[in-house]
Write a protein that holds these residues in place. Structure first.
Motif, mmCIF file in Angstrom:
data_model
loop_
_atom_site.group_PDB
_atom_site.id
_atom_site.type_symbol
_atom_site.label_atom_id
_atom_site.label_comp_id
_atom_site.label_asym_id
_atom_site.label_seq_id
_atom_site.Cartn_x
_atom_site.Cartn_y
_atom_site.Cartn_z
ATOM 1 N N ASP A 162 0.809 -1.217 0.000
ATOM 2 C CA ASP A 162 0.000 0.000 0.000
ATOM 3 C C ASP A 162 0.843 1.268 0.000
ATOM 4 O OD1 ASP A 162 -2.537 1.263 0.027
ATOM 5 O OD2 ASP A 162 -2.284 1.692 2.154
ATOM 6 N N TRP A 180 -1.011 -1.841 -10.248
ATOM 7 C CA TRP A 180 -2.221 -2.488 -9.734
ATOM 8 C C TRP A 180 -1.973 -3.335 -8.476
ATOM 9 C CZ3 TRP A 180 -2.034 -7.801 -9.555
ATOM 10 C CH2 TRP A 180 -1.035 -8.405 -10.329
ATOM 11 N N THR A 213 -3.820 -2.876 -4.973
ATOM 12 C CA THR A 213 -5.173 -3.372 -4.708
ATOM 13 C C THR A 213 -5.161 -4.688 -3.933
ATOM 14 O OG1 THR A 213 -7.330 -3.693 -5.753
ATOM 15 C CG2 THR A 213 -5.462 -4.774 -6.800
ATOM 16 N N VAL A 234 -5.715 -4.602 0.190
ATOM 17 C CA VAL A 234 -7.012 -4.624 0.858
ATOM 18 C C VAL A 234 -7.408 -6.040 1.288
ATOM 19 C CG1 VAL A 234 -9.480 -4.173 0.597
ATOM 20 C CG2 VAL A 234 -7.815 -2.511 -0.231
ATOM 21 N N ASN A 262 -13.809 -4.896 -4.922
ATOM 22 C CA ASN A 262 -12.506 -4.226 -4.886
ATOM 23 C C ASN A 262 -11.822 -4.246 -6.251
ATOM 24 O OD1 ASN A 262 -10.224 -3.039 -3.346
ATOM 25 N ND2 ASN A 262 -9.197 -4.937 -3.924
ATOM 26 N N ALA A 289 -13.822 -2.091 -8.816
ATOM 27 C CA ALA A 289 -13.622 -0.652 -8.609
ATOM 28 C C ALA A 289 -12.191 -0.227 -8.903
ATOM 29 C CB ALA A 289 -13.994 -0.282 -7.179
ATOM 30 N N THR A 290 -11.336 -1.176 -9.214
ATOM 31 C CA THR A 290 -9.947 -0.859 -9.565
ATOM 32 C C THR A 290 -9.705 -0.984 -11.066
ATOM 33 O OG1 THR A 290 -9.172 -1.657 -7.410
ATOM 34 C CG2 THR A 290 -7.531 -1.454 -9.158
ATOM 35 N N ASP A 314 -12.399 2.105 -11.782
ATOM 36 C CA ASP A 314 -11.349 2.877 -11.110
ATOM 37 C C ASP A 314 -11.953 3.989 -10.259
ATOM 38 O OD1 ASP A 314 -8.884 3.675 -10.261
ATOM 39 O OD2 ASP A 314 -8.410 4.836 -12.066
ATOM 40 N N VAL A 337 -12.327 5.435 -6.456
ATOM 41 C CA VAL A 337 -11.883 5.435 -5.070
ATOM 42 C C VAL A 337 -13.063 5.469 -4.116
ATOM 43 C CG1 VAL A 337 -10.668 6.774 -3.315
ATOM 44 C CG2 VAL A 337 -9.681 6.512 -5.596
ATOM 45 N N ARG A 390 -13.928 1.863 -3.636
ATOM 46 C CA ARG A 390 -12.890 1.001 -3.055
ATOM 47 C C ARG A 390 -12.744 1.190 -1.546
ATOM 48 N NH1 ARG A 390 -9.428 2.340 -7.437
ATOM 49 N NH2 ARG A 390 -8.200 3.667 -6.032
ATOM 50 N N ASN A 404 -15.787 0.117 0.574
ATOM 51 C CA ASN A 404 -15.885 -1.340 0.496
ATOM 52 C C ASN A 404 -14.886 -2.007 1.435
ATOM 53 O OD1 ASN A 404 -16.559 -4.002 -0.847
ATOM 54 N ND2 ASN A 404 -14.412 -3.815 -1.445
ATOM 55 N N ALA A 405 -13.669 -1.478 1.456
ATOM 56 C CA ALA A 405 -12.650 -2.035 2.349
ATOM 57 C C ALA A 405 -13.076 -1.924 3.806
ATOM 58 C CB ALA A 405 -11.325 -1.318 2.126
#
Length: 391
Positions: A52, A61, A64, A67, A105, A108-109, A113, A115, A118, A121-122
């Protein structure tokens, strides 16, 4: 810039240190489940923080993956504590949460894309995981350490809820999209994660150490074959008796002709007889006293009742129950009996004197034909202990 790099290496280094500590504990403990799970949790936590915060070192990528690793950290950390009580987080709901959360996740990536999808959701999945774990922690509060751990886990859950509310209340989505690592949301995340990681790591180390001490104590005071107290455990019971009166009578139990069982059927069958006898005695004395194996085929029972009639009835119950005990096939036809000596613990009498009288009564039971109960009572003549044995 150097300060920035140092800051974002503090957390993974801390996680790495705890990973090494729990790995060492797992090896020294011969594979303690709590230590193994702690190693996995903090190892994945270290990797998640690196992915992260050190995005320059990995494909764009890769971040991601941090998470789902973070979710697994929560699961494994909870399990590291719960496994001590024979429990764990429920697998089916956890698997469902991870599957749905991981799908959102990645979508949304790589698809939209976004944020604003993401990050919530996390947090939602993390809150749901802890919501499944928290009640189990409060269910297993058998010590002060368990109470503290349950409180810290509950505060961790509350922190996730507050962070989730903070993200929307102060509209952090735009700031996160602009500068994710230094956004207010992420700084709060890193700071609180460090606090809870430190707290839970120390609590887990204390839990593992406490379990280690308890296991060593049990190994030294419990007979490995029968599961009842051994001679050292029996001596610990006597120390408790000397500090405050707990027991009213002593029963000495010795299996009859036990050597013949070993000679005719082998020591494996003899061990089976010892195990079966100890279980019979434990079942009969449950709630009424403590059982110990002094060695060989000899057992001792410290009874709480101090009424002579009740003690003799208990002794007779034990004798008949042992005589009725049978092993599993193919030795279910094997019969064995026990002789029992009983002695009341007189007022102001040392318990060891009562044990000696019970032992003399046991000897008389053997002389009188075995498979019987003999009781002893004490009297003092010229300051010397005299023994009178009664059938």
């Amino acid at each position: 810039m150097i300060t920035d790099k140092i800051f974002f290496w503090v957390l993974p280094v801390m996680y790495g240190v705890f990973t090494a500590v729990f790995m060492a504990l797992a090896r020294s403990e011969g594979g303690s489940a709590s230590a193994r799970l702690g190693t996995a949790a903090f190892g994945m936590g270290m990797l998640a923080i690196i992915l992260d915060t050190q995005r320059d070192y990995f494909p764009s990528w890769f971040f991601t993956l941090a998470v789902p690793l973070h979710w697994l950290v929560l699961v494994y950390t909870a399990d590291a504590f719960l496994v001590r009580h024979g429990d764990r987080t429920p697998r089916r709901p956890i698997a469902w949460l991870l599957s749905v959360g991981l799908t959102i996740n990645f979508a949304a990536t790589f698809i939209v894309d976004n944020v604003a999808i993401r990050v919530p959701n996390a947090s939602i999945v993390a809150i749901a995981i802890l919501s499944l774990a928290v009640p189990r922690f409060f269910r297993h509060r058998s010590s002060r350490l368990d109470n503290i751990t349950a409180f810290v886990i509950a505060m961790c859950w509350l922190c996730y809820v507050v962070r989730f509310a903070f993200y929307f209340t102060l509209d952090q989505s735009q700031e996160y999209a602009r500068t994710s690592q230094w956004s207010q949301y992420m700084m709060i995340f890193y700071f609180t994660s460090a606090i809870f990681a430190l707290s839970l790591a120390f609590l887990l180390m204390m839990a593992i150490t406490t379990d280690l001490v308890a296991r060593h104590y049990t190994a030294s005071t419990v007979d490995a074959l029968t599961g009842v107290a051994n001679r050292r455990g029996f001596e610990a019971l006597l120390e408790k008796q000397s500090s405050h009166r707990r027991f009213g009578a002593v029963l000495m139990i010795d299996l009859d002709h036990f050597k013949q069982i070993n000679d005719l059927h082998g020591h494996g069958v003899g061990d089976g007889v010892l195990v079966a006898t100890s279980q019979t005695v434990l079942n009969c004395c449950k709630g009424f006293g403590e059982v110990a194996r002094l060695g060989g085929e000899e057992f001792v029972v410290l009874l709480r009742p101090n009424d002579t009639k009740a003690v003799l009835q208990m002794a007779e119950l034990l004798r008949s129950a042992i005589a009725a005990t049978r092993l599993d096939r193919p030795y279910d036809s094997l019969q064995f009996t026990a002789s029992i000596g009983a002695a009341m613990i007189e007022t102001d009498e040392e318990i060891n004197d009562a044990i000696r009288r019970a032992d003399m009564a046991l000897y008389r039971a053997k002389e009188s034909g075995r498979n019987r109960v003999v009781s002893a009572r004490s009297s003092y003549t010229n300051g010397q202990l005299a023994v009178s044995v009664l059938n």
